[in-house]
Design a protein around this motif. Structure first.
Motif, mmCIF file in Angstrom:
data_model
loop_
_atom_site.group_PDB
_atom_site.id
_atom_site.type_symbol
_atom_site.label_atom_id
_atom_site.label_comp_id
_atom_site.label_asym_id
_atom_site.label_seq_id
_atom_site.Cartn_x
_atom_site.Cartn_y
_atom_site.Cartn_z
ATOM 1 N N ALA B 208 13.649 17.673 -10.543
ATOM 2 C CA ALA B 208 14.409 16.583 -9.914
ATOM 3 C C ALA B 208 14.185 16.612 -8.411
ATOM 4 N N LEU B 209 14.130 15.416 -7.843
ATOM 5 C CA LEU B 209 13.907 15.302 -6.392
ATOM 6 C C LEU B 209 14.336 13.912 -5.920
ATOM 7 N N TYR B 210 14.448 13.758 -4.617
ATOM 8 C CA TYR B 210 14.646 12.431 -4.045
ATOM 9 C C TYR B 210 13.367 12.003 -3.322
ATOM 10 N N GLY B 211 12.936 10.775 -3.654
ATOM 11 C CA GLY B 211 11.801 10.177 -2.951
ATOM 12 C C GLY B 211 12.143 8.726 -2.667
ATOM 13 N N ILE B 212 11.123 7.891 -2.479
ATOM 14 C CA ILE B 212 11.407 6.471 -2.234
ATOM 15 C C ILE B 212 10.634 5.612 -3.233
ATOM 16 N N ARG B 213 11.090 4.373 -3.395
ATOM 17 C CA ARG B 213 10.334 3.436 -4.234
ATOM 18 C C ARG B 213 9.007 3.167 -3.530
ATOM 19 N N PRO B 214 7.901 3.353 -4.220
ATOM 20 C CA PRO B 214 6.596 3.196 -3.552
ATOM 21 C C PRO B 214 6.273 1.732 -3.262
ATOM 22 N N VAL B 215 5.348 1.533 -2.359
ATOM 23 C CA VAL B 215 4.906 0.173 -1.990
ATOM 24 C C VAL B 215 3.387 0.084 -2.136
ATOM 25 N N PRO B 216 2.866 -1.127 -2.328
ATOM 26 C CA PRO B 216 1.404 -1.282 -2.322
ATOM 27 C C PRO B 216 0.883 -1.023 -0.914
ATOM 28 N N TYR B 217 -0.334 -0.569 -0.809
ATOM 29 C CA TYR B 217 -0.917 -0.397 0.530
ATOM 30 C C TYR B 217 -2.436 -0.533 0.430
ATOM 31 N N PRO B 218 -3.068 -0.888 1.532
ATOM 32 C CA PRO B 218 -4.531 -0.962 1.531
ATOM 33 C C PRO B 218 -5.130 0.423 1.767
ATOM 34 N N VAL B 219 -6.218 0.750 1.105
ATOM 35 C CA VAL B 219 -6.932 1.981 1.438
ATOM 36 C C VAL B 219 -7.490 1.825 2.853
ATOM 37 N N PRO B 220 -7.761 2.944 3.553
ATOM 38 C CA PRO B 220 -8.215 2.835 4.953
ATOM 39 C C PRO B 220 -9.476 1.967 5.057
ATOM 40 N N SER B 221 -9.473 1.068 6.024
ATOM 41 C CA SER B 221 -10.577 0.113 6.124
ATOM 42 C C SER B 221 -11.462 0.381 7.335
ATOM 43 N N ASP B 222 -11.239 1.491 8.023
ATOM 44 C CA ASP B 222 -11.999 1.772 9.244
ATOM 45 C C ASP B 222 -13.250 2.604 8.970
ATOM 46 N N GLY B 223 -13.580 2.825 7.704
ATOM 47 C CA GLY B 223 -14.756 3.631 7.365
ATOM 48 C C GLY B 223 -15.652 2.908 6.387
ATOM 49 N N PRO B 224 -16.617 3.639 5.818
ATOM 50 C CA PRO B 224 -17.599 3.027 4.918
ATOM 51 C C PRO B 224 -16.981 2.420 3.659
ATOM 52 N N ALA B 225 -15.887 3.005 3.156
ATOM 53 C CA ALA B 225 -15.273 2.432 1.955
ATOM 54 C C ALA B 225 -14.694 1.050 2.265
ATOM 55 N N GLY B 226 -14.009 0.950 3.398
ATOM 56 C CA GLY B 226 -13.464 -0.339 3.809
ATOM 57 C C GLY B 226 -14.566 -1.360 4.055
ATOM 58 N N LYS B 227 -15.637 -0.892 4.675
ATOM 59 C CA LYS B 227 -16.786 -1.762 4.944
ATOM 60 C C LYS B 227 -17.387 -2.279 3.632
ATOM 61 N N LEU B 228 -17.531 -1.383 2.664
ATOM 62 C CA LEU B 228 -18.128 -1.780 1.387
ATOM 63 C C LEU B 228 -17.220 -2.761 0.644
ATOM 64 N N LEU B 229 -15.915 -2.491 0.646
ATOM 65 C CA LEU B 229 -14.980 -3.424 -0.008
ATOM 66 C C LEU B 229 -15.117 -4.817 0.598
ATOM 67 N N GLN B 230 -15.232 -4.852 1.921
ATOM 68 C CA GLN B 230 -15.362 -6.140 2.601
ATOM 69 C C GLN B 230 -16.656 -6.841 2.178
ATOM 70 N N LEU B 231 -17.746 -6.086 2.165
ATOM 71 C CA LEU B 231 -19.043 -6.656 1.775
ATOM 72 C C LEU B 231 -19.024 -7.141 0.325
ATOM 73 N N LEU B 232 -18.243 -6.441 -0.506
ATOM 74 C CA LEU B 232 -18.188 -6.808 -1.927
ATOM 75 C C LEU B 232 -17.114 -7.857 -2.204
ATOM 76 N N ASP B 233 -16.519 -8.403 -1.126
ATOM 77 C CA ASP B 233 -15.500 -9.444 -1.265
ATOM 78 C C ASP B 233 -14.372 -8.977 -2.183
ATOM 79 N N ARG B 234 -13.935 -7.722 -1.951
ATOM 80 C CA ARG B 234 -12.824 -7.171 -2.733
ATOM 81 C C ARG B 234 -11.652 -6.847 -1.817
ATOM 82 N N HIS B 235 -10.426 -6.977 -2.330
ATOM 83 C CA HIS B 235 -9.256 -6.612 -1.528
ATOM 84 C C HIS B 235 -9.113 -5.078 -1.540
ATOM 85 N N PRO B 236 -8.486 -4.513 -0.505
ATOM 86 C CA PRO B 236 -8.391 -3.046 -0.409
ATOM 87 C C PRO B 236 -7.095 -2.466 -0.992
ATOM 88 N N PHE B 237 -6.258 -3.285 -1.630
ATOM 89 C CA PHE B 237 -4.911 -2.806 -1.970
ATOM 90 C C PHE B 237 -4.821 -1.958 -3.234
#
Lengths: 306, 306
Positions: B208-237
């Motif tokens: 048992a623990l206390y945490g928070i309700r999670p939220v959607p978020y984008p993966v980091p877009s300042d590196g090659p993965a973000g660059k590739l997602l952009q080139l592939l016309d995909r959202h990062p979320f």
């Protein structure tokens, strides 16, 4: 199973059909993906997924491979490309350079037609530098010549592979390591740009320079490529060679290497760059106070398809 | 062709038969290569060569891909694994994690036999930390709770997937990002180890623990993965999720994620981690001054094959 009060899911995780999952990754590309990139990423995704399925690659192994790749990136900078070296020991750059021959020039057509003498390509390797200085016709590129080096007069003619005509004002970029097996950027005891130079051909299509007879050397073993070679029970040596990159407007830029016929490792180059027609002979040279060997090395460039 | 006085080579470069070249790379492995490594490298070499041939990948494209990989390595350190992120957006870690399920546990046998309720795995992702502290049963892991966060009481039972018996002293490692989409190591405004903790199960197999309700978020877009997602016309979320790694001696360590049923991106996670049986429901909680939501999340571990 993760379960909670209001979750009426099935009792066990669905194992996705493997190819269905792979195709869902491929299908995630949006409409604006450039067509060539879509083609490349589709093939890469399918092959990498198939590789994982075929080998039952588990997460631990996957992570170990990934760490090797990250390590290669961390080691790479302007002076060293460890990622390229890692690719080279798996023959990937060699494979891609074959594609250049097929795609970028008239080679593939001409080869099947007649005895057109196009020079074969070989891999670039990780030691080329973009900022190498232009040097004079017939000048030297060996400055810190070690006592065990044999100086060679290296010369030849650059021609059009189809017509056989000499090409004036072609750029011939040459680089090699010293007798300790180190390129200048790896070796604090060599001055900058030692054993590398750019030369232009004269009106007769000729180039000329002084260099040294190359020696075999091991690829760097302090990074992931060296580690992988060791794990694969492979030696790290390259046969003695000199790198060439030759370019001229209207022709496919030719990246290649020439190999000393007398070198070791001609049949088992650690980076798979050798081709039999790139093997050359250094011959004794007399009456030239600057060199004891002569190397004639002619280069035939393929006109670009128009 | 490279030619000189004593070189009697053929008039044009031999185009190696593609598969012959590939097999020569495979054959270069020495006798001392560990068998499993030989199997993996053989398959990897064949698939990467086939990829290059199939796409006619030229050197320029090959080098661009390589630069992306080197860039990923340069960005990676103890706090960030960009190489892993790049793999994740191509579904590679998901594919490997499916192999874990098949190889490391009894899952594959049990699944075909009966309604054994093994919890599905999901990818580790790049934000796990090995040095997360052990926290008390029922304590909180949210310290810098932002005003827009909904605190949740998160609890459940860890069981043996075959017998259904609760497992005491299992280690439950939990991590999640804050409502700004950042994990603590990405965010200078969160204290170290905020929203992550290791918990052990009590004698009834409960954690048992206390945490928070999670939220959607984008993966980091300042590196090659973000660059590739952009080139592939995909959202990062990524859909809202909480990471779990649960371990107990004699059981396959389970790396997974649970997903909020009400989140966006449940059907198009940028790193392909979702599975339908990992979707959970946060329900209103009354009478607890520390939390407004309740999440019951039970985990069934597979005994290791002996």
């Amino acid at each position: 199973m993760v379960s909670n009060g209001t979750n009426g899911e099935k009792p066990h995780g669905q194992k996705l059909d493997a190819s269905k999952f792979t195709e869902s990754v491929v299908a995630s590309m949006g409409e604006k993906t450039p067509e060539r990139l879509r083609e490349v990423i589709t093939s890469l995704t399918r092959h990498l997924h198939a590789f994982i399925l075929e080998t039952n690659l588990n997460t631990k192994e996957f992570m170990a491979g990934l760490e090797l790749l990250n390590w290669a990136g961390r080691m790479s900078d302007e002076k060293r490309n460890e990622g390229l070296l890692l690719s080279d020991i798996l023959g990937l750059e060699r494979q891609a350079s074959e594609m250049d021959d097929l795609v970028d020039s008239v080679t593939s057509h001409q080869l099947s037609m007649d005895n057109v003498t196009t020079t074969s390509s070989a891999i670039l390797g990780p030691f080329w530098r973009s900022d190498t200085p232009l040097r004079e016709f017939g000048s030297t590129m060996t400055f810190d010549t070690p006592p065990d080096a044999e100086v060679a007069y290296i010369h030849g003619v650059v021609t059009d592979a189809v017509t056989g005509e000499p090409l004036k004002n072609a750029l011939v970029d040459v680089w090699q390591c010293s007798t300790n097996g180190l390129y200048e950027q790896q070796d604090p005891n060599q001055r900058e740009f030692n054993l590398r130079g750019k030369f232009t051909t004269n009106d007769q299509g000729q180039y000329a320079l002084y260099g040294i007879r190359p020696v075999p050397y091991p690829v760097p073993s302090d990074g992931p490529a060296g580690k992988l070679l060791q794990l694969l029970d492979r030696h790290p040596f390259r046969p003695a060679h000199i790198h060439y990159m030759t370019s001229k407007e209207g022709y496919a830029t030719l990246v290649t290497q020439i190999f000393d016929r007398k070198t070791k490792y001609l049949d088992n180059d650690s980076v798979f760059a050798t081709k039999s027609d790139l093997v050359v002979d250094f011959v004794p040279l007399k009456g030239n106070p600057n060199a004891t060997l002569d190397l004639e090395c002619n280069i035939a460039l393929s006109p670009l398809q128009s």
